[in-house]
Design a protein around this motif. Structure first.
Motif, PDB file in Angstrom:
ATOM      1  N   UNK C 153       0.836  -1.210   0.000  1.00  0.00           N
ATOM      2  CA  UNK C 153       0.000   0.000   0.000  1.00  0.00           C
ATOM      3  C   UNK C 153       0.865   1.252   0.000  1.00  0.00           C
ATOM      4  N   UNK C 154       0.371   2.297  -0.640  1.00  0.00           N
ATOM      5  CA  UNK C 154       1.106   3.558  -0.664  1.00  0.00           C
ATOM      6  C   UNK C 154       1.111   4.248   0.692  1.00  0.00           C
ATOM      7  N   UNK C 155       0.097   3.967   1.487  1.00  0.00           N
ATOM      8  CA  UNK C 155       0.032   4.541   2.841  1.00  0.00           C
ATOM      9  C   UNK C 155      -0.869   3.629   3.657  1.00  0.00           C
ATOM     10  N   UNK C 156      -0.617   3.649   4.977  1.00  0.00           N
ATOM     11  CA  UNK C 156      -1.427   2.842   5.879  1.00  0.00           C
ATOM     12  C   UNK C 156      -1.098   1.363   5.784  1.00  0.00           C
ATOM     13  N   UNK C 157      -1.769   0.590   6.601  1.00  0.00           N
ATOM     14  CA  UNK C 157      -1.614  -0.870   6.649  1.00  0.00           C
ATOM     15  C   UNK C 157      -2.738  -1.372   7.540  1.00  0.00           C
ATOM     16  N   UNK C 158      -3.411  -2.453   7.108  1.00  0.00           N
ATOM     17  CA  UNK C 158      -4.517  -2.879   7.989  1.00  0.00           C
ATOM     18  C   UNK C 158      -3.931  -3.526   9.236  1.00  0.00           C
ATOM     19  N   UNK C 159      -4.587  -3.237  10.345  1.00  0.00           N
ATOM     20  CA  UNK C 159      -4.180  -3.826  11.621  1.00  0.00           C
ATOM     21  C   UNK C 159      -5.439  -4.181  12.388  1.00  0.00           C
ATOM     22  N   UNK C 160      -5.325  -4.876  13.528  1.00  0.00           N
ATOM     23  CA  UNK C 160      -6.496  -5.374  14.237  1.00  0.00           C
ATOM     24  C   UNK C 160      -6.110  -5.907  15.598  1.00  0.00           C
ATOM     25  N   UNK C 161      -7.135  -6.139  16.413  1.00  0.00           N
ATOM     26  CA  UNK C 161      -6.890  -6.815  17.676  1.00  0.00           C
ATOM     27  C   UNK C 161      -6.627  -8.284  17.396  1.00  0.00           C
TER      28      UNK C 161
END
Lengths: 260, 260, 260, 260
Positions: C153-161
């Protein structure tokens, strides 16, 4: 650092409740002359004015953390909510604590001591300038024995564990006794249940239930009658559910009433 | 685009199971001459070689999506697993489907038709070059009536809904009938239960349970005896649990056996 | 009164575990120099010899009731089990306590105090004449951030509990620290999580996770590495599960090992 | 055989809802031009007049069994309820069906097909002589990305799975489309989620969420705005909940409105 929550909002929607939920914390709950440490699941919310974008939720967690160390009587919920009104500059706050409440039980014949657990919910809602609205929720277990099954069968009668779920709203919450309401409700089944029963107790409970058959509707109506006689109530909701031993589904009845 | 999952890994740990879990999909399950559409909760995993960093999990979801439209017999689970071995270039794959399985029931006297639901789990594990290892899990409800309570009481006997949970591993899974195992197990309680009972049926079930009192240990042992006589089993685990009507806790018994 | 449980049984099946389950009681758990009152859900079982029909389950509840008032260190579980061997005249007993364990946390920058809850399971099994086998179960939450999503991704990244579930079996259980194992495991995610974060802390946690991307397989392997280095362990099972923010299902990995 | 349910009752309490709950049955649900077989959990109740002791609950199960085989559009719920009014000689009946509803999804770039599950609740209430009151309940998942975390962090932003729970009451329920309301609501998160995403899709979803940060309050307000524009609604309740990736608790917001 930008305070994004504090940005203006133009959608024109005041939100009644926003905050944190499924927070788990230990609390010290006072009931009568007893203090119990409980493991509470908590929802804690406030109103968000229409012109603001977000709530400062960490302040809610801070307030809760402050209160884990001190014994809480029901009227103290109002102090927690006042704290929220002030620290979040809002006019409405609500808190719900859900936990296992432990009750001393003595078996009916051998008088053996044990502790019974009841699901308990304390819910306070405060609008600035008014008194807190307090609701006590309880899930109380007992035995039910089917009058139809007893009547039509040559011997025996199907029976099962049942629960009564109530939500009780009070005129005055200063002296509400959780324990007394549990006792009041568990007396409305076919028989009370106990964590610890020796043989003479098991005989007693079996025969007591057989002598006192009740449909789920009977239990509901008897709970309604005792709640109507409770002077301090403003309104109540009751649900009874029998985990039918002869079906894989449950029998259910519910009723709600506002008292004058 | 970089394939990050495909990066080398130097920690030297082969992972036995990695993949997706709590996937919900409709599946068509064939049992005998019947096909049921079920809403399954699925875990689908593969082994990850020690030299690779991650699994291509979207391929697992793709395989599952492919199989939602076709009727699945138990031996088809092996095809799903072979598909996983190939598409993920690995030597081990496992799948678990959990769903409500519906069973036709006719009430014992009036013979009224209804559908009873049983929790069912199909689990397949495949090591490349071997045959699939298949396990059938069932949670079967029935009534239990307490022999002690009946014996010591002047009338009545406490009874309650109970479940038997089994995990059955098969020598040969080609002709496993889910329905037949449910029938075998539900016959081991004090009485079978039904979604739909008219009064004459309720009398029958009440009296049947009273005439056939069983402790949780009795039920467990009777289930063990019938499973030992089942020719096609390699191993089994059994748990019985009674939702005691006189307590707020349950009575429990468990046993596991490898058959020769 | 007839002792029906004491009747002879001729089916020839020794039952490994029979007793009570889903008992709820308060317990005082000692961990290091701290004592916590917890609300425990309990399973307490014993072996039933093949020649006896039933277990005297009320004795199990009696033993549990005795122990609600006293602080329990892990070695005390052995005393509870010895009590069961004696009072139920049997050669095997097992107990499992499941409860929320509260851990002090200080936010990473502002150092604000709060309490984090972790699901904890203490399990003891005792065969007469041997030492207790002790297993510690934990479900520890943290954040995971996806390396693939970050990379592409050009920016951000999925994250989670995410959670890591472990079952740890010990060579020697005298000095097991629950708290230390929680700390060990929560350090293996992309970032630790906290009940209470001010803005500077939220910035810290967000950036820490972004700088430390980990697949569910990465976390599993890192947990395996730290557990292998833990001198006192005999065996362990690990499961990691990410509540994927880009799917409605979870990513999963599991591993089990016996240490020499 | 005595009809105990039919005995007179003198407590003077009309019960609003009594019947069966946690019944599990397969149903065929029509939505638009599609029919889905679902595994429903059902509550089915009727009013009990104050002069009667009990409800004939087996008639409720009979009615439900009749309807498992036929496709049900939302208006058919009224027929089920009319059936109950007649067969139980009462003036009020209510039914609630809860099930997983499956929705076709195509991933945003590679357009891969998969099925997404949404928790769906159909609730009908019928007072004799009036039209049915119909409520649609949905629990719709999506991603949320925190605007504060994005703003204050040098890179990245915490995000997580979220759900929006709605209860929608309709002026006219003849043409309600479950699917359309799911689509309407899932569009209000930071990004839609999918069961099946290839790498180009994962990049798309990650960046889409990063470009569209929303607090739980933002999502709630945007859902309120789209529901207000929905012509056919009489009232709605909305709850949004974020399973915060940086906490072990959730962020929450709720709102209810009656439309004129």
């Amino acid at each position: 650092m930008t305070d994004v929550q504090n940005q203006p909002d133009t959608r024109g929607i005041k939100i009644k409740r926003t905050g944190v939920t499924k927070v788990h914390l230990p609390f010290l709950i006072s009931d009568g002359d007893e203090v119990q440490q409980v493991a509470a699941q908590i929802r804690f919310t406030v109103a968000l004015p229409e012109n603001l974008r977000g709530t400062h939720m960490s302040r809610l967690t801070e307030i809760l953390t402050d209160w884990t160390a001190r014994p809480i009587k029901i009227p103290d919920l109002e102090k927690i909510l006042l704290d929220a009104l002030e620290k979040l500059s809002t006019d409405f706050a609500a808190i719900t604590l859900v936990f296992k409440f432990f009750l001393k039980k003595f078996s009916p014949v051998s008088e053996k001591f044990s502790l019974s657990s009841v699901d308990c919910e304390l819910c306070g809602e405060l609008l600035r300038g008014e008194r807190m609205k307090f609701t006590l929720g309880l899930i109380v277990p007992f035995t039910s024995l089917c009058p139809c099954s007893k009547e039509i069968s040559n011997f025996g009668a199907h029976n099962q564990r049942s629960v009564c779920r109530v939500k009780l709203t009070f005129k005055n919450f200063d002296d509400v006794s959780i324990k007394n309401f549990v006792r009041l409700i568990e007396a409305q089944g076919s028989a009370e249940i106990y964590p610890l029963l020796k043989r003479e107790d098991e005989k007693f409970v079996t025969e007591a239930a057989y002598k006192n058959p009740k449909f789920v509707e009977d239990i509901l109506r008897d709970v309604v009658l005792v709640l109507r006689r409770s002077e301090n109530l403003e309104a109540f909701e009751v649900e009874c559910e029998n985990f039918e031993s002869i079906h894989n589904h449950n029998a259910f009845a519910s009723h709600a009433e506002i008292l004058s």
